[in-house]
Design a protein around this motif. Structure first.
Motif, PDB file in Angstrom:
ATOM      1  N   THR A   1      -1.423  -8.462   9.486  1.00 23.41           N
ATOM      2  CA  THR A   1      -1.591  -7.058   9.120  1.00 23.41           C
ATOM      3  C   THR A   1      -2.104  -6.951   7.680  1.00 23.41           C
ATOM      4  N   ILE A   2      -3.051  -6.064   7.485  1.00 23.22           N
ATOM      5  CA  ILE A   2      -3.548  -5.804   6.127  1.00 23.22           C
ATOM      6  C   ILE A   2      -2.474  -5.059   5.337  1.00 23.22           C
ATOM      7  N   ASP A   3      -2.146  -5.583   4.156  1.00 26.47           N
ATOM      8  CA  ASP A   3      -1.192  -4.918   3.270  1.00 26.47           C
ATOM      9  C   ASP A   3      -1.947  -4.263   2.114  1.00 26.47           C
ATOM     10  N   PHE A   4      -1.613  -3.009   1.853  1.00 24.43           N
ATOM     11  CA  PHE A   4      -2.263  -2.319   0.728  1.00 24.43           C
ATOM     12  C   PHE A   4      -1.343  -1.206   0.226  1.00 24.43           C
ATOM     13  N   THR A   5      -1.629  -0.746  -0.976  1.00 24.29           N
ATOM     14  CA  THR A   5      -0.881   0.357  -1.581  1.00 24.29           C
ATOM     15  C   THR A   5      -1.864   1.404  -2.080  1.00 24.29           C
ATOM     16  N   ASP A   6      -1.565   2.645  -1.787  1.00 27.89           N
ATOM     17  CA  ASP A   6      -2.392   3.738  -2.297  1.00 27.89           C
ATOM     18  C   ASP A   6      -1.906   4.077  -3.711  1.00 27.89           C
ATOM     19  N   LEU A   7      -2.693   3.715  -4.698  1.00 27.86           N
ATOM     20  CA  LEU A   7      -2.327   3.928  -6.105  1.00 27.86           C
ATOM     21  C   LEU A   7      -2.991   5.175  -6.694  1.00 27.86           C
ATOM     22  N   THR A   8      -3.538   6.017  -5.836  1.00 30.38           N
ATOM     23  CA  THR A   8      -4.236   7.207  -6.314  1.00 30.38           C
ATOM     24  C   THR A   8      -3.304   8.096  -7.121  1.00 30.38           C
ATOM     25  N   ASP A   9      -3.748   8.472  -8.305  1.00 30.02           N
ATOM     26  CA  ASP A   9      -2.950   9.298  -9.206  1.00 30.02           C
ATOM     27  C   ASP A   9      -3.328  10.760  -9.030  1.00 30.02           C
ATOM     28  N   GLU A  10      -2.530  11.650  -9.617  1.00 27.37           N
ATOM     29  CA  GLU A  10      -2.907  13.061  -9.692  1.00 27.37           C
ATOM     30  C   GLU A  10      -3.502  13.283 -11.075  1.00 27.37           C
ATOM     31  N   PHE A  11      -4.627  13.978 -11.103  1.00 19.42           N
ATOM     32  CA  PHE A  11      -5.376  14.100 -12.346  1.00 19.42           C
ATOM     33  C   PHE A  11      -5.352  15.529 -12.877  1.00 19.42           C
ATOM     34  N   THR A  12      -5.686  15.654 -14.157  1.00 17.76           N
ATOM     35  CA  THR A  12      -5.942  16.955 -14.779  1.00 17.76           C
ATOM     36  C   THR A  12      -7.403  16.985 -15.194  1.00 17.76           C
ATOM     37  N   PHE A  13      -8.048  18.109 -14.994  1.00 18.11           N
ATOM     38  CA  PHE A  13      -9.473  18.222 -15.292  1.00 18.11           C
ATOM     39  C   PHE A  13      -9.788  17.750 -16.703  1.00 18.11           C
ATOM     40  N   ASN A  14     -10.757  16.844 -16.805  1.00 16.98           N
ATOM     41  CA  ASN A  14     -11.210  16.369 -18.118  1.00 16.98           C
ATOM     42  C   ASN A  14     -12.724  16.196 -18.172  1.00 16.98           C
ATOM     43  N   GLY A  15     -13.419  16.741 -17.164  1.00  9.64           N
ATOM     44  CA  GLY A  15     -14.869  16.661 -17.144  1.00  9.64           C
ATOM     45  C   GLY A  15     -15.407  15.361 -16.587  1.00  9.64           C
ATOM     46  N   GLU A  16     -14.514  14.444 -16.210  1.00  5.64           N
ATOM     47  CA  GLU A  16     -14.930  13.153 -15.682  1.00  5.64           C
ATOM     48  C   GLU A  16     -14.670  13.074 -14.178  1.00  5.64           C
ATOM     49  N   ALA A  17     -15.389  12.176 -13.505  1.00  2.00           N
ATOM     50  CA  ALA A  17     -15.217  11.991 -12.058  1.00  2.00           C
ATOM     51  C   ALA A  17     -13.979  11.144 -11.778  1.00  2.00           C
ATOM     52  N   HIS A  18     -13.255  11.514 -10.722  1.00  2.00           N
ATOM     53  CA  HIS A  18     -12.060  10.770 -10.304  1.00  2.00           C
ATOM     54  C   HIS A  18     -12.182  10.414  -8.827  1.00  2.00           C
ATOM     55  N   THR A  19     -11.494   9.357  -8.444  1.00  2.00           N
ATOM     56  CA  THR A  19     -11.560   8.908  -7.056  1.00  2.00           C
ATOM     57  C   THR A  19     -10.202   8.349  -6.625  1.00  2.00           C
ATOM     58  N   ILE A  20     -10.123   7.860  -5.391  1.00  2.00           N
ATOM     59  CA  ILE A  20      -8.879   7.277  -4.908  1.00  2.00           C
ATOM     60  C   ILE A  20      -8.852   5.790  -5.261  1.00  2.00           C
ATOM     61  N   THR A  21      -7.644   5.226  -5.268  1.00  2.00           N
ATOM     62  CA  THR A  21      -7.492   3.799  -5.562  1.00  2.00           C
ATOM     63  C   THR A  21      -6.614   3.158  -4.502  1.00  2.00           C
ATOM     64  N   LEU A  22      -7.184   2.230  -3.733  1.00  2.00           N
ATOM     65  CA  LEU A  22      -6.447   1.480  -2.716  1.00  2.00           C
ATOM     66  C   LEU A  22      -6.356   0.024  -3.173  1.00  2.00           C
ATOM     67  N   ASP A  23      -5.129  -0.469  -3.336  1.00  2.00           N
ATOM     68  CA  ASP A  23      -4.915  -1.838  -3.799  1.00  2.00           C
ATOM     69  C   ASP A  23      -4.539  -2.721  -2.607  1.00  2.00           C
ATOM     70  N   VAL A  24      -5.493  -3.536  -2.144  1.00  2.00           N
ATOM     71  CA  VAL A  24      -5.252  -4.429  -1.009  1.00  2.00           C
ATOM     72  C   VAL A  24      -4.667  -5.741  -1.522  1.00  2.00           C
ATOM     73  N   THR A  25      -3.474  -6.099  -1.051  1.00  4.72           N
ATOM     74  CA  THR A  25      -2.804  -7.336  -1.482  1.00  4.72           C
ATOM     75  C   THR A  25      -2.843  -8.431  -0.429  1.00  4.72           C
ATOM     76  N   LYS A  26      -3.143  -8.049   0.799  1.00  8.15           N
ATOM     77  CA  LYS A  26      -3.260  -9.037   1.884  1.00  8.15           C
ATOM     78  C   LYS A  26      -4.311  -8.553   2.870  1.00  8.15           C
ATOM     79  N   PRO A  27      -5.412  -9.310   3.009  1.00 15.23           N
ATOM     80  CA  PRO A  27      -5.723 -10.595   2.369  1.00 15.23           C
ATOM     81  C   PRO A  27      -5.994 -10.429   0.873  1.00 15.23           C
ATOM     82  N   THR A  28      -6.044 -11.524   0.177  1.00 11.56           N
ATOM     83  CA  THR A  28      -6.286 -11.481  -1.268  1.00 11.56           C
ATOM     84  C   THR A  28      -7.757 -11.333  -1.592  1.00 11.56           C
ATOM     85  N   SER A  29      -8.613 -11.500  -0.583  1.00  9.63           N
ATOM     86  CA  SER A  29     -10.052 -11.325  -0.788  1.00  9.63           C
ATOM     87  C   SER A  29     -10.716 -11.166   0.576  1.00  9.63           C
TER      88      SER A  29
END
Length: 208
Positions: A1-29
């Motif tokens: 099974t693929i192991d991952f963690t959703d590390l997406t933060d909540e942001f406050t507007f700062n004029g910059e682009a933001h996206t989601i962050t998925l940290d896959v730990t298994k497999p390692t590559s």
């Protein structure tokens, strides 16, 4: 099974682009992630509807991002995450203004940030309701606020604006000379009341 963690933060507007962050730990590559903002990704459509470039968001608000993770010798995983950008809180007031009485109305439409801050390059423009001509002091309230970026784009919707109240003050001029002159007009009697014309001057300047 693929192991991952959703590390997406909540942001406050700062004029910059933001996206989601998925940290896959298994497999390692070797994993590959597909994304879509328009539809849920499945085994049958992820290569057509999905893209490997991460979607992003700059303005305040919410964007749902669907993802599909694949890796050799592992079961695929799908799901969704949210890019959440809060409005930036800022307090704006008209700059206080004062002067010595000169018979000319005093106003102030200069915006002053008293709490929080604008994103670098952004500028607030306001209209106000306050005006004063005679000696005294009045509140100066904001009627409208428009915030624009360096490219002159309206970004007001990305701010949570609190409108504070400014103050307008006119002080008395020291040792002013007040002259009141009643005009003389000769009329024939017709049984009705007549009033003379009045001219008021302060230090030789006639008041309107």
């Amino acid at each position: 099974t693929i192991d991952f963690t959703d590390l997406t933060d909540e942001f406050t507007f700062n004029g910059e682009a933001h996206t989601i962050t998925l940290d896959v730990t298994k497999p390692t590559s070797g994993e590959k992630i597909y994304y879509s903002k328009s539809e849920e990704l499945t085994e049958s459509n992820y290569t057509v509807a999905g893209f490997t470039d991460k979607p992003s968001r700059t303005d305040a608000g919410l964007t749902t991002v669907y993802y599909y993770i694949v890796a050799d010798n592992y079961n695929d995983i799908s799901g969704n995450s949210t890019i959440s950008i809060d409005k930036k809180a800022v307090t704006i007031k008209p700059q206080d203004a004062s002067k010595t009485y000169d018979g000319i109305a005093l106003t102030s439409n200069t915006a002053e940030v008293t709490a929080g801050s604008l994103v670098s390059g952004h500028k607030a423009t306001i209209t106000t309701t306050g005006t004063i001509t005679n000696v005294g002091s009045v509140d100066n309230e904001i009627a409208t606020v428009v915030i624009k970026d360096a490219s002159d784009n309206d970004v007001t919707a990305n701010y949570e604006v609190t409108k504070a109240t400014g103050k307008l003050t006119i002080t008395a001029e020291g040792d002013a000379t007040l002259d009141i002159t009643l005009g003389y007009t000769e009329v024939e009697y017709d049984g009705t009341a007549k009033e003379p014309s009045v001219k008021v001057e302060v230090d030789g300047k006639e008041l309107a």
